[in-house]
Design a protein around this motif. Structure first.
Motif, PDB file in Angstrom:
ATOM      1  N   ILE A  54       0.861  -1.178   0.000  1.00  0.00           N
ATOM      2  CA  ILE A  54       0.000   0.000   0.000  1.00  0.00           C
ATOM      3  C   ILE A  54       0.899   1.231   0.000  1.00  0.00           C
ATOM      4  N   VAL A  55       0.604   2.158  -0.888  1.00  0.00           N
ATOM      5  CA  VAL A  55       1.375   3.402  -0.981  1.00  0.00           C
ATOM      6  C   VAL A  55       0.444   4.555  -0.622  1.00  0.00           C
ATOM      7  N   GLY A  56       0.904   5.398   0.281  1.00  0.00           N
ATOM      8  CA  GLY A  56       0.111   6.549   0.704  1.00  0.00           C
ATOM      9  C   GLY A  56       1.008   7.685   1.147  1.00  0.00           C
ATOM     10  N   PRO A  57       0.432   8.729   1.722  1.00  0.00           N
ATOM     11  CA  PRO A  57       1.234   9.846   2.212  1.00  0.00           C
ATOM     12  C   PRO A  57       1.975   9.466   3.489  1.00  0.00           C
ATOM     13  N   PRO A  58       3.011  10.195   3.866  1.00  0.00           N
ATOM     14  CA  PRO A  58       3.777   9.873   5.070  1.00  0.00           C
ATOM     15  C   PRO A  58       2.897   9.932   6.320  1.00  0.00           C
ATOM     16  N   GLY A  59       3.222   9.102   7.295  1.00  0.00           N
ATOM     17  CA  GLY A  59       2.466   9.088   8.539  1.00  0.00           C
ATOM     18  C   GLY A  59       2.514   7.725   9.189  1.00  0.00           C
ATOM     19  N   SER A  60       1.454   7.374   9.903  1.00  0.00           N
ATOM     20  CA  SER A  60       1.385   6.115  10.636  1.00  0.00           C
ATOM     21  C   SER A  60       1.089   4.949   9.702  1.00  0.00           C
ATOM     22  N   ALA A  61       1.938   3.933   9.758  1.00  0.00           N
ATOM     23  CA  ALA A  61       1.729   2.741   8.935  1.00  0.00           C
ATOM     24  C   ALA A  61       0.446   2.016   9.359  1.00  0.00           C
ATOM     25  N   THR A  62       0.188   1.962  10.668  1.00  0.00           N
ATOM     26  CA  THR A  62      -1.025   1.295  11.155  1.00  0.00           C
ATOM     27  C   THR A  62      -2.276   2.031  10.694  1.00  0.00           C
ATOM     28  N   GLN A  63      -2.238   3.363  10.766  1.00  0.00           N
ATOM     29  CA  GLN A  63      -3.404   4.140  10.332  1.00  0.00           C
ATOM     30  C   GLN A  63      -3.663   3.955   8.845  1.00  0.00           C
ATOM     31  N   LEU A  64      -2.596   3.911   8.050  1.00  0.00           N
ATOM     32  CA  LEU A  64      -2.752   3.714   6.604  1.00  0.00           C
ATOM     33  C   LEU A  64      -3.360   2.345   6.317  1.00  0.00           C
ATOM     34  N   ALA A  65      -2.877   1.318   7.020  1.00  0.00           N
ATOM     35  CA  ALA A  65      -3.395  -0.037   6.800  1.00  0.00           C
ATOM     36  C   ALA A  65      -4.847  -0.151   7.238  1.00  0.00           C
ATOM     37  N   MET A  66      -5.179   0.358   8.404  1.00  0.00           N
ATOM     38  CA  MET A  66      -6.542   0.259   8.906  1.00  0.00           C
ATOM     39  C   MET A  66      -7.513   1.077   8.063  1.00  0.00           C
ATOM     40  N   ASN A  67      -7.051   2.222   7.571  1.00  0.00           N
ATOM     41  CA  ASN A  67      -7.921   3.075   6.766  1.00  0.00           C
ATOM     42  C   ASN A  67      -8.268   2.424   5.423  1.00  0.00           C
ATOM     43  N   THR A  72     -11.466   2.526   8.400  1.00  0.00           N
ATOM     44  CA  THR A  72     -11.584   3.181   9.698  1.00  0.00           C
ATOM     45  C   THR A  72     -10.675   4.395   9.757  1.00  0.00           C
ATOM     46  N   ASP A  73     -10.914   5.220  10.785  1.00  0.00           N
ATOM     47  CA  ASP A  73     -10.081   6.394  11.025  1.00  0.00           C
ATOM     48  C   ASP A  73     -10.127   7.330   9.812  1.00  0.00           C
ATOM     49  N   ALA A  74      -9.364   8.389   9.875  1.00  0.00           N
ATOM     50  CA  ALA A  74      -9.298   9.336   8.760  1.00  0.00           C
ATOM     51  C   ALA A  74      -8.059   9.040   7.922  1.00  0.00           C
ATOM     52  N   PRO A  75      -8.106   9.332   6.630  1.00  0.00           N
ATOM     53  CA  PRO A  75      -6.914   9.140   5.798  1.00  0.00           C
ATOM     54  C   PRO A  75      -5.760  10.010   6.288  1.00  0.00           C
ATOM     55  N   LEU A  76      -4.556   9.581   5.973  1.00  0.00           N
ATOM     56  CA  LEU A  76      -3.372  10.359   6.350  1.00  0.00           C
ATOM     57  C   LEU A  76      -3.277  11.670   5.580  1.00  0.00           C
ATOM     58  N   GLY A  77      -3.883  11.722   4.429  1.00  0.00           N
ATOM     59  CA  GLY A  77      -3.796  12.887   3.556  1.00  0.00           C
ATOM     60  C   GLY A  77      -4.002  12.429   2.128  1.00  0.00           C
ATOM     61  N   THR A  78      -3.367  13.090   1.204  1.00  0.00           N
ATOM     62  CA  THR A  78      -3.529  12.709  -0.201  1.00  0.00           C
ATOM     63  C   THR A  78      -2.190  12.660  -0.916  1.00  0.00           C
ATOM     64  N   ILE A  79      -2.184  11.924  -2.017  1.00  0.00           N
ATOM     65  CA  ILE A  79      -1.035  11.881  -2.916  1.00  0.00           C
ATOM     66  C   ILE A  79      -1.554  12.092  -4.336  1.00  0.00           C
ATOM     67  N   SER A  80      -0.676  12.453  -5.213  1.00  0.00           N
ATOM     68  CA  SER A  80      -1.081  12.726  -6.584  1.00  0.00           C
ATOM     69  C   SER A  80      -1.506  11.448  -7.303  1.00  0.00           C
ATOM     70  N   TYR A  81      -2.487  11.575  -8.188  1.00  0.00           N
ATOM     71  CA  TYR A  81      -2.938  10.433  -8.989  1.00  0.00           C
ATOM     72  C   TYR A  81      -1.829   9.961  -9.929  1.00  0.00           C
ATOM     73  N   GLU A  82      -0.811  10.771 -10.096  1.00  0.00           N
ATOM     74  CA  GLU A  82       0.324  10.361 -10.921  1.00  0.00           C
ATOM     75  C   GLU A  82       0.999   9.116 -10.361  1.00  0.00           C
ATOM     76  N   VAL A  83       0.924   8.939  -9.029  1.00  0.00           N
ATOM     77  CA  VAL A  83       1.497   7.734  -8.419  1.00  0.00           C
ATOM     78  C   VAL A  83       0.750   6.501  -8.909  1.00  0.00           C
ATOM     79  N   VAL A  84      -0.570   6.606  -9.033  1.00  0.00           N
ATOM     80  CA  VAL A  84      -1.376   5.501  -9.558  1.00  0.00           C
ATOM     81  C   VAL A  84      -0.963   5.187 -10.987  1.00  0.00           C
TER      82      VAL A  84
END
Length: 386
Positions: A54-67, A72-84
């Motif tokens: 899973i690739v996402g914005p910097p932050g908590s690995a657990t929060q990214l996985a659970m989200n 659950t919880d709120a997303p860490l933030g956003t990343i550009s669709y260019e990554v996709v």
């Protein structure tokens, strides 16, 4: 003898009710702990195994996985669709699924994604979302709000139940998922383009995946182990991104779940052992108090062996009643807990019974029988002396 035993039990129902209740409380706790921990573990294992990155914005690995795995919880933030797009063009990648979250429908999360996220999930009716403003709803959402194919739902800004409504851009229900007993039952799925279109260009730049051309995360399946390690190294070196293996992250969550479950198991075992002594003492006191009653039955010609079987049958019925009530009580507790657990992305199924639970129920039945069986055997042996 059964009819006589029931009548005899009615004369001392208060004492028997207290005995059964003490067994039911301890057994229900044991059943509840076993069932909930097994369902939580199973849900995490099933969900974490499909995507290996899973690739996402910097932050908590657990929060990214659970989200992304349990919504659950709120997303860490956003990343550009260019990554996709970059991952889709990478020959080492087998599957790429964008993930956006930021709105809700009466508290149910709106997941902006691609139809591939729902691979393996069967539709109860309707079809998959294809056009902008089309949506597929989870079974629990559809049941809770009486949604049918063709209905329109108005989403709200943010993840709370009472955000500003997007009344100008309702979503049309085109599909309803079959019940999965997972977080998918409590969510609404639509195309990632819909999450951009709902807000329009005037909100471009907002967080949580609402800006056009941004997502909250990317779910990735690689083609092999070497590809996975290479991609993790490449994207892990990018300070603007966070790359995780969901199975590794969620394994740490499972360790905490297992530790909590073991503590509850130990406490339940202690309570059950204490109940063994309580039931044994109650059985002995009951037989001691029944000396005159037993003497009267002996006087009219009833053999001690028959009297012993009578008391054994009574306590077997108490044990059986306690086992049934323990099962019912634990299922009711699971129903109550399911609402709380669903807020964490875990759906508990009260109808799920594990083999170990049947062993506990067998132990409950034995708990009501064994102490009396030992005393009844001593009673029955008196016939040989008289």
């Amino acid at each position: 003898m059964l009819r006589f035993a029931l009548k005899h039990m009615a004369t001392k129902r208060g004492k028997l009710a207290l005995t059964a209740m003490s067994i039911v409380l301890s057994a229900s706790v044991a059943l509840l702990a076993l069932n909930v921990s097994a369902q939580v573990r199973g849900g995490i294992v099933r969900t974490a195994g499909y995507y290996d990155m899973i690739v996402g914005p910097p932050g908590s690995a657990t929060q990214l996985a659970m989200n992304t795995m349990f919504f659950t919880d709120a997303p860490l933030g956003t990343i550009s669709y260019e990554v996709v797009e970059r991952l889709e063009a990478d020959p080492r990648v087998q599957e790429v699924v964008p993930f956006a979250m930021g709105d809700s429908f009466n508290g149910a999360r709106i997941i902006g994604t691609a139809p591939k996220l729902l691979d393996g999930k069967e539709l109860r009716e309707g079809g998959m979302f294809e056009e902008t403003f089309e949506a597929v709803v989870g079974s629990a959402v559809a049941s809770r709000y009486g949604l049918n194919i063709g209905d329109e739902i108005v989403t709200s800004h943010g993840l709370a139940e009472h955000g500003a409504e997007h009344a100008a851009n309702p979503l049309k229900v085109v599909g309803i998922l079959k019940t999965t007993h997972t977080a998918y039952d409590n969510a609404v799925f639509t195309g990632v383009e819909t999450t951009w279109a709902v807000h329009g260009h005037e909100e471009e730049g907002e967080e949580h995946g609402r800006a056009e051309g941004e997502v909250c995360a990317v779910l990735v399946r690689t083609k092999g182990f070497n590809d996975y390690f290479q991609l993790m190294a490449d994207y892990g070196a990018d300070a603007s991104l966070l790359a995780i293996n969901p199975a590794t992250v969620l394994r740490e969550v499972l360790e905490n779940v297992d530790l909590s479950a073991r503590i509850v198991y130990i406490l339940s075992a202690i309570i059950l052992v204490m109940n063994i002594f309580v039931v044994a003492v109650v059985a002995m006191l009951g037989l001691y108090d029944a000396r005159r009653e037993i003497a009267l039955m002996r006087l009219i010609g009833v053999r001690m062996r028959t009297i012993a079987r009578l008391y054994l049958l009574e306590n077997a019925l108490v044990g059986l009643l306690a086992a049934v009530l323990s099962l019912i009580g634990s299922r009711l507790c699971i129903r109550v807990l399911s609402g709380f657990a669903s807020s964490m992305g875990i759906v508990l199924n009260a109808g799920t019974i594990y083999p170990a639970e049947w062993l506990i129920l067998a132990g409950v039945l034995a708990l009501g029988v064994l102490p009396t069986a030992a005393l009844s055997r001593r009673m029955a042996r008196r016939d040989g002396l008289e």
